[in-house]
Each structure stands twice: as C-alpha cells, then as structure tokens.
Write a protein that holds these residues in place. Structure first.
Motif, PDB file in Angstrom:
ATOM      1  N   PHE A 323     -19.062  -5.377  -4.199  1.00  0.00           N
ATOM      2  CA  PHE A 323     -19.619  -5.357  -5.554  1.00  0.00           C
ATOM      3  C   PHE A 323     -18.550  -5.119  -6.616  1.00  0.00           C
ATOM      4  CE2 PHE A 323     -21.358  -2.652  -9.003  1.00  0.00           C
ATOM      5  CZ  PHE A 323     -22.120  -3.613  -9.640  1.00  0.00           C
ATOM      6  N   MET A 324     -17.705  -4.104  -6.424  1.00  0.00           N
ATOM      7  CA  MET A 324     -16.731  -3.744  -7.451  1.00  0.00           C
ATOM      8  C   MET A 324     -15.547  -4.703  -7.511  1.00  0.00           C
ATOM      9  SD  MET A 324     -17.900  -1.342  -9.244  1.00  0.00           S
ATOM     10  CE  MET A 324     -16.452  -0.896 -10.194  1.00  0.00           C
ATOM     11  N   LYS A 325     -15.455  -5.637  -6.566  1.00  0.00           N
ATOM     12  CA  LYS A 325     -14.378  -6.627  -6.635  1.00  0.00           C
ATOM     13  C   LYS A 325     -14.561  -7.572  -7.812  1.00  0.00           C
ATOM     14  CE  LYS A 325     -12.304  -7.159  -2.078  1.00  0.00           C
ATOM     15  NZ  LYS A 325     -12.054  -8.065  -0.946  1.00  0.00           N
ATOM     16  N   THR A 326     -15.796  -7.641  -8.327  1.00  0.00           N
ATOM     17  CA  THR A 326     -16.074  -8.542  -9.450  1.00  0.00           C
ATOM     18  C   THR A 326     -15.605  -7.956 -10.774  1.00  0.00           C
ATOM     19  OG1 THR A 326     -18.290  -7.582  -9.736  1.00  0.00           O
ATOM     20  CG2 THR A 326     -18.076  -9.471  -8.261  1.00  0.00           C
ATOM     21  N   GLU A 329     -11.384  -2.397 -10.072  1.00  0.00           N
ATOM     22  CA  GLU A 329     -11.297  -1.895  -8.706  1.00  0.00           C
ATOM     23  C   GLU A 329     -11.823  -0.466  -8.643  1.00  0.00           C
ATOM     24  OE1 GLU A 329      -7.943  -0.919  -5.271  1.00  0.00           O
ATOM     25  OE2 GLU A 329      -7.371  -1.708  -7.241  1.00  0.00           O
ATOM     26  N   TRP A 330     -12.696  -0.208  -7.677  1.00  0.00           N
ATOM     27  CA  TRP A 330     -13.264   1.130  -7.531  1.00  0.00           C
ATOM     28  C   TRP A 330     -12.321   1.993  -6.702  1.00  0.00           C
ATOM     29  CZ3 TRP A 330     -16.455   3.871 -10.114  1.00  0.00           C
ATOM     30  CH2 TRP A 330     -17.010   5.038  -9.582  1.00  0.00           C
ATOM     31  N   GLU A 334     -10.091   8.764  -6.281  1.00  0.00           N
ATOM     32  CA  GLU A 334     -10.135   9.317  -7.633  1.00  0.00           C
ATOM     33  C   GLU A 334     -11.556   9.711  -8.022  1.00  0.00           C
ATOM     34  OE1 GLU A 334      -8.362   6.898  -6.665  1.00  0.00           O
ATOM     35  OE2 GLU A 334      -6.327   7.087  -7.432  1.00  0.00           O
ATOM     36  N   ALA A 335     -12.531   8.855  -7.680  1.00  0.00           N
ATOM     37  CA  ALA A 335     -13.929   9.167  -8.005  1.00  0.00           C
ATOM     38  C   ALA A 335     -14.393  10.402  -7.240  1.00  0.00           C
ATOM     39  CB  ALA A 335     -14.814   7.966  -7.671  1.00  0.00           C
ATOM     40  N   SER A 336     -14.009  10.513  -5.976  1.00  0.00           N
ATOM     41  CA  SER A 336     -14.415  11.673  -5.173  1.00  0.00           C
ATOM     42  C   SER A 336     -13.829  12.956  -5.743  1.00  0.00           C
ATOM     43  CB  SER A 336     -13.946  11.485  -3.718  1.00  0.00           C
ATOM     44  OG  SER A 336     -14.578  10.385  -3.116  1.00  0.00           O
ATOM     45  N   PHE A 337     -12.556  12.931  -6.103  1.00  0.00           N
ATOM     46  CA  PHE A 337     -11.926  14.142  -6.626  1.00  0.00           C
ATOM     47  C   PHE A 337     -12.499  14.509  -7.998  1.00  0.00           C
ATOM     48  CE2 PHE A 337      -8.327  16.405  -8.728  1.00  0.00           C
ATOM     49  CZ  PHE A 337      -8.350  17.520  -7.914  1.00  0.00           C
ATOM     50  N   TRP A 338     -12.796  13.518  -8.832  1.00  0.00           N
ATOM     51  CA  TRP A 338     -13.398  13.801 -10.142  1.00  0.00           C
ATOM     52  C   TRP A 338     -14.747  14.499  -9.973  1.00  0.00           C
ATOM     53  CZ3 TRP A 338     -17.499  13.316 -13.329  1.00  0.00           C
ATOM     54  CH2 TRP A 338     -17.296  13.447 -14.706  1.00  0.00           C
ATOM     55  N   PRO A 493     -20.355   1.239 -13.515  1.00  0.00           N
ATOM     56  CA  PRO A 493     -19.546   2.465 -13.582  1.00  0.00           C
ATOM     57  C   PRO A 493     -18.133   2.174 -14.060  1.00  0.00           C
ATOM     58  CG  PRO A 493     -19.718   1.719 -11.328  1.00  0.00           C
ATOM     59  CD  PRO A 493     -20.584   0.804 -12.130  1.00  0.00           C
ATOM     60  N   VAL A 494     -17.515   3.210 -14.617  1.00  0.00           N
ATOM     61  CA  VAL A 494     -16.139   3.109 -15.080  1.00  0.00           C
ATOM     62  C   VAL A 494     -15.230   3.722 -14.022  1.00  0.00           C
ATOM     63  CG1 VAL A 494     -14.496   3.784 -16.866  1.00  0.00           C
ATOM     64  CG2 VAL A 494     -16.850   3.212 -17.485  1.00  0.00           C
ATOM     65  N   ALA A 495     -14.229   2.974 -13.595  1.00  0.00           N
ATOM     66  CA  ALA A 495     -13.298   3.503 -12.592  1.00  0.00           C
ATOM     67  C   ALA A 495     -12.556   4.706 -13.158  1.00  0.00           C
ATOM     68  CB  ALA A 495     -12.312   2.419 -12.174  1.00  0.00           C
ATOM     69  N   VAL A 496     -12.491   5.781 -12.379  1.00  0.00           N
ATOM     70  CA  VAL A 496     -11.839   7.014 -12.817  1.00  0.00           C
ATOM     71  C   VAL A 496     -10.325   6.813 -12.824  1.00  0.00           C
ATOM     72  CG1 VAL A 496     -11.467   9.448 -12.298  1.00  0.00           C
ATOM     73  CG2 VAL A 496     -13.724   8.426 -11.954  1.00  0.00           C
ATOM     74  N   SER A 497      -9.675   7.212 -13.916  1.00  0.00           N
ATOM     75  CA  SER A 497      -8.230   7.080 -14.041  1.00  0.00           C
ATOM     76  C   SER A 497      -7.555   8.430 -13.835  1.00  0.00           C
ATOM     77  CB  SER A 497      -7.861   6.529 -15.420  1.00  0.00           C
ATOM     78  OG  SER A 497      -8.227   7.461 -16.433  1.00  0.00           O
TER      79      SER A 497
END
Length: 778
Positions: A323-326, A329-330, A334-338, A493-497
């Motif tokens: 899904f997020m390849k479109t 990039e997920w 980073e999302a887990s740590f956030w 969703p917004v990829a966490v930076s």
C-alpha cells in the motif's frame, strides 16, 4: 445574540500533561458547550461518550479488582432471600447487603457503585447428577445391549461433588490502599457467614499475608508458544495503552488467514513473545558473564523488543510493502519509536526510569545497528556492549529473537511442522571476542540447529508468506486501500521523519518546554494512524458510500474468491527477477505461438507475471552460516567459524532462488486448462513437449482436446473417444481399449482423418486411450 453556524470555536490544551487531565479537560469543554447560550450544541452532543469511556477503561486496564472468591453451600442457599430454586437476582441482592453490612468501619465513597458481586455456577454437567449417570455402555460379549455402570464398577477416587456455586466480589478502589482493606474484610465476611459460605479455617491465616502490602513486580501471561511468561511492570504499563492494544487488531501474517484458516494470530502476542525471549536471552548472557550487562540494559532490550511492531499498519506488511509503495515510503522503525515516545510522554514512571541515553539506545535497538562495521556509530551504548544490538534486530548474521518467536508462532498457527528449537540456541549463547568486538556466539555443536533455523525461514516463505494465492489476496486488499485512500482520511498517514522524533524526544526530556509545537501534521496523522487496524477491511466491505464502490468490489472479489488463477510457476534467473519485463516478453511470445495452433485463442491481456525471491536469509552471503561464529567447550571466550568438514554434507549448494508465476483471469474451466497447457508448452518448449490433438469425429471435426501426457482413460481428458487426430510433436500410440488394452497403433504420420488411417483396412473402432511412445518421454 445572532448565531453564525459556519463560525467555529476551538479550545486547545497543552499535550505535556497526563492523559487523565486531558480527558477531564474534554469533559469540561463538553459541559461548557451545553451551558453557554451562544454555543450551538445540537450537533456537538457526544452520544457515544459513555460507551467510549468504558472501552477506553478496558484498553487501559482500568478495571475493578477481584478481591476474592468463595464456594457456597448449596443447602444454605434457599434460606437466603427465601429462594426456592437456584441463586437468582434476589439472592445476589441479599448477598450484596450482607457484604456492605460486614464492612464495618471500612466505608469507601459510593460503596454501592464501587462493589460488584458475581455468582457463578460451575460443574461437570446436570445439577445434582453424576456425569456418568447419563452415559450408556456396551460389553464385548453383548455389543448390542446398552447398560449403565453400577457403583461398584466406578472408581472410588471420583469427586464427592459434581456441581458448585461461586461468589466473586469485585471492587473499584479510589485508592490502592483501599483494595488491601477490602480484601481483608472479604475474608472476615466469609468467616462470619459460614451458613452459606463453605468456610474452613486455615492454620496459616490470612493475617500473615496481609502484613505485606507490596504489589507484584510484573504480570504473568499465558502464551500458547512459550507457556507462562512474566514481564516487568514497566512493560505492562506500555502494554496497557491504546497505542499497543491496537496490535490486537493487526494480524501477524496479513491476508494469509484467508488461505490458512488458523493464521489469525496478531502482532500483539508476537510482540509479547519477542519481549519475553529478548529478556530470556539477555538473562542467559548475564548469568554467564554478569560483568557485561546490567538490569537497565535488559529492561531497554525488552522494551525495544516489545515496541518494535508498534508502527505496523493494517495487515502488517501489506500496508508497508504494498500500500505505502504508492506514496511515501513507510518507515516502520521510525513509526514504532515515535509511538513508543508518545507512550512515554504520558507516563511519569517511564519518564523517570528512562534517561536520554536509554531512549537513544531503544531507538537504535528498534532500527538496528550493524555491529561488524569498522567504525562504532551507536550512541545509546558504548562499543563494549555491541552484542546487545544483536538481540532484537541482528544486522550481522540475521539470528535474533524476533525470528525465534515468529518461526515458532507462525508454524504453530499455520500447521506447518517446525524442526527448529530456539531453546537450544538460547541456552548455548554467550558473548565472545570476534575481531576485537563482542558478539553473541553459539556452541559449535548447535551448528545443525542454526541450519534448521534458516531452512525453516525458507519453508515459511515458500509455503505461506509467498503463497501464490496469499500474494493475490494481499494485492487485492492493497488495491482496495488505495482506491479508498481519498475517501478515508486515516488511510493517508505521514511517514515519521528524524525531525519528528527529535522534537518528540526534546519534549519528553524538557518536560514539554524544549520541543517544538507538538500540534504538527505528523502528530495529527499519527493520532489517526492509531485508529487504523484490520477493521478497515470490514469498514470498506460493508460501506454504502458510492465513492468506495471500487474498493468495495475488490474486497468482495476476495471474499467470494473471484481471484486470478496461477496457471504455473517456474524457477527463473536473478536477471529475470530484477526486470520482469524479460519474462513478460517471453510469455507474450509463447502465447502468440500457441494461438497459431488449432486451440482456443488466449488473450495476452488476461495474464500478468509475478516474480518472487526465496532465500534462507536476508543477508547477501552465499552461505547463511558464514557470519555465524561459535565457541568450543574448551575455549568459550574466543569466537570461531566452524570448518567445512564440520558442516553437514546434506546442505544445499545454493541458498537463494527466484520464482516466476503466471496468473490468468479465469473465464471458464476450459480456458484455464488451455492456459495451463500453454504454460507447460512454454517452459518445456514445443520441440521437447509431446502434443497430440484428438477429435471425437472423423475428418478432424467435433469436440477436441490437446493432450500432452499419457491418458489411460479419455473420460479424464474431457472426451469420450478418438476418431481422428493430429500429431503436433513427439510420438504417440493409440489403444482401442481403455487403460492401454490391445490392439494398439503407433502413429507415424502427422495427421489421421479416421480410424482406417491408423488401423488395418476396414478398421472402424475408435481409440479409447492414448500414450506417449517411450522414445518421446522426457
């Protein structure tokens, strides 16, 4: 005052306060809206507020505590509240009043709301009867006569009773110390009500136990894979949060459960299992080499293992890899740590326990650190603790506790045999010096077990993770999510930076004063992301919105099994895998050549190609065991590689292969059968494959079938008899009888328009079985 319906009023609250304070502020805002005349509260009434509050208490484990349970005497039940039958509502009310009366000086606020009593009925079967009384038997000598067992035939070791009533008392204490008092009064209440409570005094009275009011340091979970496992209290506090509880609704294996019915386990139990194994491995290392690791190290490793999966979206890797390849990039780590930082931000105990270097250490554990790099780049722990980075995410040799758990757990739920024993590796692990740096090594005698581990990985990928129908289903789910993306905002969703993480860290370390404004797009998007689970499948499937029609139809195809069929798979080269256009061009050329034959025409647009990679390890090494170091019994401090002659000679020569699959949109059984024959013809090539076209009428007319293998009975080939035929390749023999019964006729010409052409003069008998000549068989 004139109202302006399009005007809005927004009230903001700082985010650096406890969750309870935020909830109180929201309640205060709703109450304010209901009272002020200039607020149009007609549309702001939250009818689900009470229901949401109850569910939030369940998620956060804010539940009444069971202060005790007692067995009841059945003979004394009828006297309570004048009950003539089994315990009913009147009995419960009477019991409740007796409890409150017994409480004496213990008067917590709102007693009636804080206490709850449950009466349970338990037994082996029908009340008042032994279960075996309703069972009939037969004897060996008289198998047709049923009888019941006599008392002398039944064991004397059976229970005296087969039915009982229990009373459980629950209490929601305003303060923790009130619970201890409530427990004490419960036992006093049982003692004072011997008439209906089955109470027997114990020499070891409750008084000794009640002197110690310390609560347990952790919580025990009953896991189907690892048994009874205990996790520390701080990990339990992480588990009892909405961010972690959402993992209950994200399946570990994505859409695999739609092929393997048992694969319904979730990221929740996997995360708990990984945290347990991470703690066990760290403790084993500490027992053997206590100077290398301390309790804070173990805690951080367990937290990282527990929180590694927090960033997963619906259907796990379907969300990340498809899904997020479109879009963006997920970034899972980073999302887990956030999300972990979001938990810490609202928990004072975690804030107090974890310092800046600990949070950095946990971040590095989740993301992974290559421990064999020449320069040491990690900041959470110094180089002398490099081995700690190989417990959760091992970028050195791919052996870590995450795989140990999901190998065992996935095999269990998939029903696939698992020959790998992670306990053997765990108990043999120790830290050794390898090229000047500390690494986790294993005893030399477990080398075969490590080979089993890598083979288990290959088996799971080939049979389940990359199953041909699983891939199609997950692609359909991904297409449905993409189609619904514009309508359902939480699907964007917004990829966490790294900047988002640094801001979050700064906010925690400076108590909300050092970070940037936390009302960022990332924070808003992540709050929506927390609500995103596998339930999105049903949300789309049962929607009535016309804008979700395309997404809904894709999921309906999944549910109804209207899926493309895999007509064949073949091993391919690495070049063909990297550029599948090569394979597509070859296949399209084969279809064009096939359509020249007198068969059904196949449309190239109805096909698509998929290529996959199957290997023993993620690492780009020829042999997975190459980066694994061992130690010997006589020298446990030095890490070594085992010799080639010590490895099994039954290991494969290659550890990576590539597979190409051709899928076809099924229109009829006949077309699917032809597509499969075309695939076989393509891979074997027309010069190597035996083919004969048979007809059930003379002059090459009537029903026909293309036959490529021996056919002992034409019924199995979809045709009754052969009266004419056309040899396309190879040499064939026709038989007049089924199952190759004589007489037989060897075909030497390319075309036969009637039975006389292959048989003696005057022959009119059709052929009933067909076989390839032995010279033509590959």
């Amino acid at each position: 005052m004139k109202k302006f319906p399009k005007w809005l009023v927004r009230v903001y609250h700082k985010t650096d306060v406890a969750q309870e304070v935020q909830e109180k502020a929201q309640e205060c805002f709703r109450e304010w809206c209901s009272k002020e005349e200039f607020i149009d509260s007609r549309d702001t009434t939250d009818h689900l507020a009470e229901a949401r509050k109850i569910l939030l208490n369940i998620v956060k484990r804010r539940l009444p505590k069971c202060i005790g349970e007692a067995r009841l005497k059945e003979e004394g039940l009828k006297e309570i509240a004048g009950a003539k039958a089994l315990p009913d509502k009147a009995f419960k009310t009477k019991l409740y009043k007796k409890l409150l009366k017994t409480c004496g000086e213990f008067k917590p606020p709102q007693d009636e709301e804080n206490f709850d009593i449950h009466v349970l009925e338990m037994g082996f079967g029908e009340v008042g009867k032994e279960p075996i009384d309703n069972v009939h038997f037969y004897s060996k000598n008289e198998p047709n006569r049923a009888f019941k067992m006599q008392k002398y035939q039944v064991s004397n070791l059976k229970p005296k009773k087969f039915h009982e009533f229990l009373v459980r008392v629950y209490y929601d204490p305003p303060k923790q110390e009130d619970q201890q008092e409530a427990v004490k009064y419960f036992h006093d209440w049982c003692k004072d009500n011997k008439k209906f409570i089955d109470y027997e005094p114990d020499p070891e009275s409750y008084k000794e136990k009640s002197q110690d009011h310390q609560t347990p340091s952790g919580k025990i979970f009953n896991d189907p894979i690892h048994g009874q496992i205990e996790l520390p209290d701080l990990l339990v506090k992480i588990i009892d949060t909405p961010q972690f509880q959402r993992l209950r609704h994200i399946k570990q294996l994505g859409g695999t459960y739609l092929v393997y019915p048992g694969a319904t386990h979730t990221r929740f139990e996997h995360s708990i299992g990984v945290a347990y194994l991470a703690g066990r491995l760290a403790e084993v290392l500490k027992e053997k080499q206590s100077q290398l690791i301390d309790e804070k190290d173990i805690l951080c490793v367990q937290i990282a293992a527990l929180c590694y999966n927090l960033g997963h979206g619906p259907f796990s890797y379907v969300f990340k890899d498809r899904f997020m390849k479109t879009g963006n990039e997920w970034k899972l780590a980073e999302a887990s740590f956030w999300l972990f930082l979001d938990i810490v931000e609202n928990n004072d105990k975690l804030k107090d326990e974890l310092k800046e270097e600990d949070l950095t250490f946990i971040q590095e554990l989740i993301k992974g650190v290559h421990t064999s790099a020449e320069e040491w780049t990690a900041k959470g722990r110094t180089e002398d603790k490099s081995f700690l980075y190989e417990i959760v995410v091992n970028q050195w040799n791919d052996i870590d506790v995450r795989k140990w758990d999901y190998f065992a757990r996935d095999c269990h739920h998939l029903g696939i045999p698992n020959s790998f024993d992670h306990q053997r590796l765990l108990k043999s692990a120790r830290v050794c010096e390898v090229k000047g740096r500390k690494h986790i090594c294993f005893r030399d005698k477990v080398a075969d077990n490590i080979c089993d581990m890598f083979h288990t990985r290959y088996t799971l990928y080939s049979q389940a993770y990359q199953h041909k129908i699983v891939n199609i289903i997950e692609e359909k789910i991904s297409e449905a999510l993409i189609a619904a993306k514009d309508k359902i905002t939480k699907l964007s969703p917004v990829a966490v930076s790294n900047e988002d993480i640094e801001s979050k860290l700064s906010n925690i370390l400076h108590n909300g004063t050092g970070g940037e404004d936390q009302t960022t797009a990332t924070m808003t998007a992540m709050k929506e992301f927390i609500k995103l689970t596998d339930h999105i499948f049903e949300e789309i499937l049962y929607s009535t919105d016309d804008e979700l029609k395309d997404a809904r139809m894709k999921l309906e195809d999944v549910v109804r099994r209207h899926l493309p069929k895999c007509v064949g798979e073949t091993r391919i080269t690495e070049t063909e895998h990297k550029d599948n256009r090569i394979l597509e061009n070859e296949w399209n050329k084969a279809v064009d050549e096939w359509n020249i034959l007198p068969t059904l025409l196949l449309d190239k647009k109805d096909f698509f190609i998929e290529t996959i990679k199957l290997d023993y390890s993620d690492k780009k090494t020829k042999t997975p065991i190459k980066n694994v170091y061992f130690y010997r019994k006589r020298n446990p401090t030095d890490g070594i590689k085992i010799k080639d002659y010590e490895k099994s000679s039954l290991l494969p020569e290659e550890y990576t292969e590539y597979v190409g699959r051709v899928y076809y949109t099924k229109k009829s059984d006949k077309e699917e059968r032809d597509a499969k024959e075309c695939f076989r013809w393509w891979r074997l090539s027309k010069d190597r494959m035996c083919m004969i076209l048979v007809f059930d009428q003379e002059e090459l007319r009537g029903n026909w079938r293309l036959i490529t293998e021996d056919c002992p009975s034409l019924d199995h080939c979809g045709i009754i008899e052969v009266r004419s035929c056309k040899v396309l390749s190879g040499e064939w023999v026709l038989y007049e009888g089924p199952h190759y019964k004589e007489p037989s006729y060897r075909l030497q010409d390319p075309e036969y328009r009637n039975p006389e052409a292959w048989g003696p003069n005057g022959n009119t008998a059709p052929a009933l079985s067909v076989k390839r000549s032995t010279e033509s068989v590959l």
